[in-house]
Design a protein around this motif. Structure first.
Motif, PDB file in Angstrom:
ATOM      1  N   GLY A  12       0.833  -1.196   0.000  1.00  0.00           N
ATOM      2  CA  GLY A  12       0.000   0.000   0.000  1.00  0.00           C
ATOM      3  C   GLY A  12       0.865   1.241   0.000  1.00  0.00           C
ATOM      4  N   LEU A  90      -2.411  -5.657  11.949  1.00  0.00           N
ATOM      5  CA  LEU A  90      -1.925  -6.961  11.468  1.00  0.00           C
ATOM      6  C   LEU A  90      -0.443  -7.194  11.771  1.00  0.00           C
ATOM      7  N   TYR A  94       1.381 -11.095  11.692  1.00  0.00           N
ATOM      8  CA  TYR A  94       2.241 -11.435  10.558  1.00  0.00           C
ATOM      9  C   TYR A  94       3.718 -11.475  10.945  1.00  0.00           C
ATOM     10  N   LYS A 109       6.409   0.854  11.817  1.00  0.00           N
ATOM     11  CA  LYS A 109       5.906   1.408  13.066  1.00  0.00           C
ATOM     12  C   LYS A 109       4.411   1.638  12.914  1.00  0.00           C
ATOM     13  N   GLY A 174      -6.039   4.346   3.144  1.00  0.00           N
ATOM     14  CA  GLY A 174      -5.744   3.025   3.714  1.00  0.00           C
ATOM     15  C   GLY A 174      -6.711   1.914   3.325  1.00  0.00           C
TER      16      GLY A 174
HETATM   17  N1  LIG Z   1       7.316   5.046   8.455  1.00  0.00           N
HETATM   18  C1  LIG Z   1       6.404   5.939   8.094  1.00  0.00           C
HETATM   19  O1  LIG Z   1       6.671   7.123   8.020  1.00  0.00           O
HETATM   20  C2  LIG Z   1       5.019   5.473   7.786  1.00  0.00           C
HETATM   21  C3  LIG Z   1       4.183   6.253   6.978  1.00  0.00           C
HETATM   22  C4  LIG Z   1       2.914   5.767   6.671  1.00  0.00           C
HETATM   23  C5  LIG Z   1       2.488   4.540   7.188  1.00  0.00           C
HETATM   24  N2  LIG Z   1       3.312   3.838   8.023  1.00  0.00           N
HETATM   25  C6  LIG Z   1       2.884   2.557   8.632  1.00  0.00           C
HETATM   26  O2  LIG Z   1       2.934   1.552   7.635  1.00  0.00           O
HETATM   27  C7  LIG Z   1       1.877   0.620   7.810  1.00  0.00           C
HETATM   28  C8  LIG Z   1       1.060   0.567   6.515  1.00  0.00           C
HETATM   29  O3  LIG Z   1       0.528   1.857   6.221  1.00  0.00           O
HETATM   30  P1  LIG Z   1       0.050   2.225   4.733  1.00  0.00           P
HETATM   31  O4  LIG Z   1      -0.164   3.674   4.709  1.00  0.00           O
HETATM   32  O5  LIG Z   1       0.964   1.637   3.760  1.00  0.00           O
HETATM   33  O6  LIG Z   1      -1.369   1.467   4.705  1.00  0.00           O
HETATM   34  P2  LIG Z   1      -2.153   0.945   3.408  1.00  0.00           P
HETATM   35  O7  LIG Z   1      -3.519   0.609   3.887  1.00  0.00           O
HETATM   36  O8  LIG Z   1      -1.991   1.913   2.294  1.00  0.00           O
HETATM   37  O9  LIG Z   1      -1.353  -0.371   2.982  1.00  0.00           O
HETATM   38  C9  LIG Z   1      -1.561  -1.631   3.564  1.00  0.00           C
HETATM   39  C10 LIG Z   1      -1.603  -2.665   2.433  1.00  0.00           C
HETATM   40  O10 LIG Z   1      -1.725  -3.961   3.022  1.00  0.00           O
HETATM   41  C11 LIG Z   1      -2.587  -4.741   2.189  1.00  0.00           C
HETATM   42  N3  LIG Z   1      -3.104  -5.859   2.993  1.00  0.00           N
HETATM   43  C12 LIG Z   1      -4.072  -5.838   3.942  1.00  0.00           C
HETATM   44  N4  LIG Z   1      -4.203  -7.060   4.503  1.00  0.00           N
HETATM   45  C13 LIG Z   1      -3.273  -7.852   3.928  1.00  0.00           C
HETATM   46  C14 LIG Z   1      -2.884  -9.209   4.112  1.00  0.00           C
HETATM   47  N5  LIG Z   1      -3.490  -9.988   5.021  1.00  0.00           N
HETATM   48  N6  LIG Z   1      -1.886  -9.704   3.334  1.00  0.00           N
HETATM   49  C15 LIG Z   1      -1.279  -8.932   2.397  1.00  0.00           C
HETATM   50  N7  LIG Z   1      -1.612  -7.637   2.167  1.00  0.00           N
HETATM   51  C16 LIG Z   1      -2.578  -7.110   2.928  1.00  0.00           C
HETATM   52  C17 LIG Z   1      -3.635  -3.759   1.715  1.00  0.00           C
HETATM   53  O11 LIG Z   1      -4.298  -4.180   0.527  1.00  0.00           O
HETATM   54  C18 LIG Z   1      -2.810  -2.499   1.495  1.00  0.00           C
HETATM   55  O12 LIG Z   1      -2.364  -2.358   0.161  1.00  0.00           O
HETATM   56  C19 LIG Z   1       1.080   1.113   9.010  1.00  0.00           C
HETATM   57  O13 LIG Z   1       1.469   0.447  10.171  1.00  0.00           O
HETATM   58  C20 LIG Z   1       1.439   2.588   9.101  1.00  0.00           C
HETATM   59  O14 LIG Z   1       1.355   3.094  10.415  1.00  0.00           O
HETATM   60  C21 LIG Z   1       4.561   4.256   8.295  1.00  0.00           C
END
Ligand SMILES: NC(=O)c1ccc[n+]([C@@H]2O[C@H](COP(=O)([O-])OP(=O)(O)OC[C@H]3O[C@@H](n4cnc5c(N)ncnc54)[C@H](O)[C@@H]3O)[C@@H](O)[C@H]2O)c1
Length: 338
Positions: A12, A90, A94, A109, A174
């Motif tokens: 994502g 999750l 995982y 995080k 998200g």
């Molecule tokens: N380090 C940073 O600065 C930063 C910035 C944004 C987000 N994050 C963290 O990263 C994580 C993800 O955030 P995001 O913005 O990418 O969310 P997102 O919802 O855009 O991405 C999550 C992805 O996981 C997929 N998914 C869901 N269940 C699944 C499964 N069982 N198996 C495989 N794929 C699955 C979804 O389809 C989606 O594409 C969160 O914990 C968020 O807090 C960190």
């Protein structure tokens, strides 16, 4: 160094920044390779996904395999390190599943939604002998590393005050709108404010008291002001997921040392020495995701090396502090002694 083969779980928003990090590493010839990606939604493998921060160009390498489940990916591709970019609710499930399957794990995080869940992850790492690291990416960011160096070498005296802010509109990109569910994301306090809370701990250590004043909007803990109190210092942090849609994301940090103030803004660091001319600090042109991945890959290839910079125990301690801040927020910003 032996090549470390990596696989992203969940492609994502932030996974695109990880993919960009792998590309930086590939371009410089580092022995670290993105070999597979999985996401339950195959549409995510192509196309852009805009989030509140710049994720760079995250296109997948041509020979990178794609899967729609972790199980298929475990069967179909050999890899050493799983890079978990799943929604926060999750992470624990995982991370433990993948460590039990023999993989080292980098997990985004926040480490998990509760300290108890973090402890289960730590126990799994111990039981399986796998490396576990949490993506507290600011610890690998050149600007924040400059601040850490200033604290360690004492060039401007002691750091005694931090003013930080990290402000964003409510995330809307998200999976199943998970950011907007307090139960799934823990609100801005657990998800985004945590970057600054963790950085304060990284720079100043454990506070002796803490308090958070929070505003609950369409979900809990959507806007907050946190005070972390030290014997001889203080940190004040604002966090928001309540900015108007379209307004740019903003993150700033002002660090007051005895003999200078250091301002971090827009990826730049400006130093204001007391009684001297201000100047822009020279920073290495690094990509913090690439540095985070490189650091863990180094620990994987050298099992005797200590994870001094970003141990999972420290990420767990940040979640323990977040729990205290949530308790304070739910009790009218009560100051809680630690
Ligand atoms: N380090 C940073 O600065 C930063 C910035 C944004 C987000 N994050 C963290 O990263 C994580 C993800 O955030 P995001 O913005 O990418 O969310 P997102 O919802 O855009 O991405 C999550 C992805 O996981 C997929 N998914 C869901 N269940 C699944 C499964 N069982 N198996 C495989 N794929 C699955 C979804 O389809 C989606 O594409 C969160 O914990 C968020 O807090 C960190």
């Amino acid at each position: 160094m032996k090549e470390v083969r990596c696989a992203i779980v969940g492609f994502g928003g932030i996974a695109r920044a990880h993919a960009a990090g792998y590309r930086v590493l590939a371009e410089e010839g580092a022995p670290i390779r993105l070999v597979a990606v999985c996401d339950v939604d195959p549409k995510k493998f192509s196309g852009e996904l805009k989030i509140n921060v710049d994720t760079g160009k995250g296109a997948l390498p041509a020979d990178c395999k794609t899967y729609t489940s972790v199980e298929e990916m475990l069967e179909g591709t050999e890899f050493d390190m799983a890079d978990i970019c799943l929604p926060t609710f999750l992470h624990k499930e995982y991370a433990i599943k993948l460590m039990k399957a023999g993989k080292h794990v980098l997990s985004e995080k926040p480490m998990a939604l509760s300290y108890a869940d973090c402890c289960e992850m730590l126990e799994a790492a111990k039981a399986t002998g796998r490396r576990l690291m949490i993506g507290q990416c600011l610890r690998f960011n050149a600007a924040y590393s400059f601040l850490k160096d200033c604290c360690e070498d004492g060039r401007y005296g002691k750091l005694y005050r931090l003013s930080m802010e990290r402000l964003s509109p409510l995330p809307t990109w998200g999976f199943e709108n998970w950011f907007q569910s307090t139960e799934r994301s823990g609100g801005c306090l657990t998800d985004m404010h945590i970057h600054d809370v963790d950085m304060v701990r990284y720079l100043l250590g454990e506070p002796k008291a803490a308090s958070t004043l929070a505003w609950d909007g369409t979900m809990k803990w959507q806007f907050e002001n946190t005070r972390l109190v030290y014997d001889d210092g203080i940190a004040v942090i604002n966090g928001s997921w309540d900015e108007a849609p379209g307004i740019p994301f903003k993150a700033t940090c002002r660090a007051r040392f005895e003999r200078a103030e250091v301002l971090l803004e827009g990826g730049k660091v400006t130093v204001y020495p007391v009684g001297g001319e201000s100047f822009e600090a020279e920073l290495p042109a690094t990509n913090h995701m690439a540095e985070e991945i490189r650091y863990l890959a180094g620990l994987i290839t050298d099992p005797t090396a200590e994870n001094a910079k970003n141990p999972p125990e420290s990420a767990a301690a940040t979640i323990r502090l977040i729990e205290v801040l949530r308790e304070s927020a739910d009790n009218g910003a009560k100051l809680i002694a630690l």
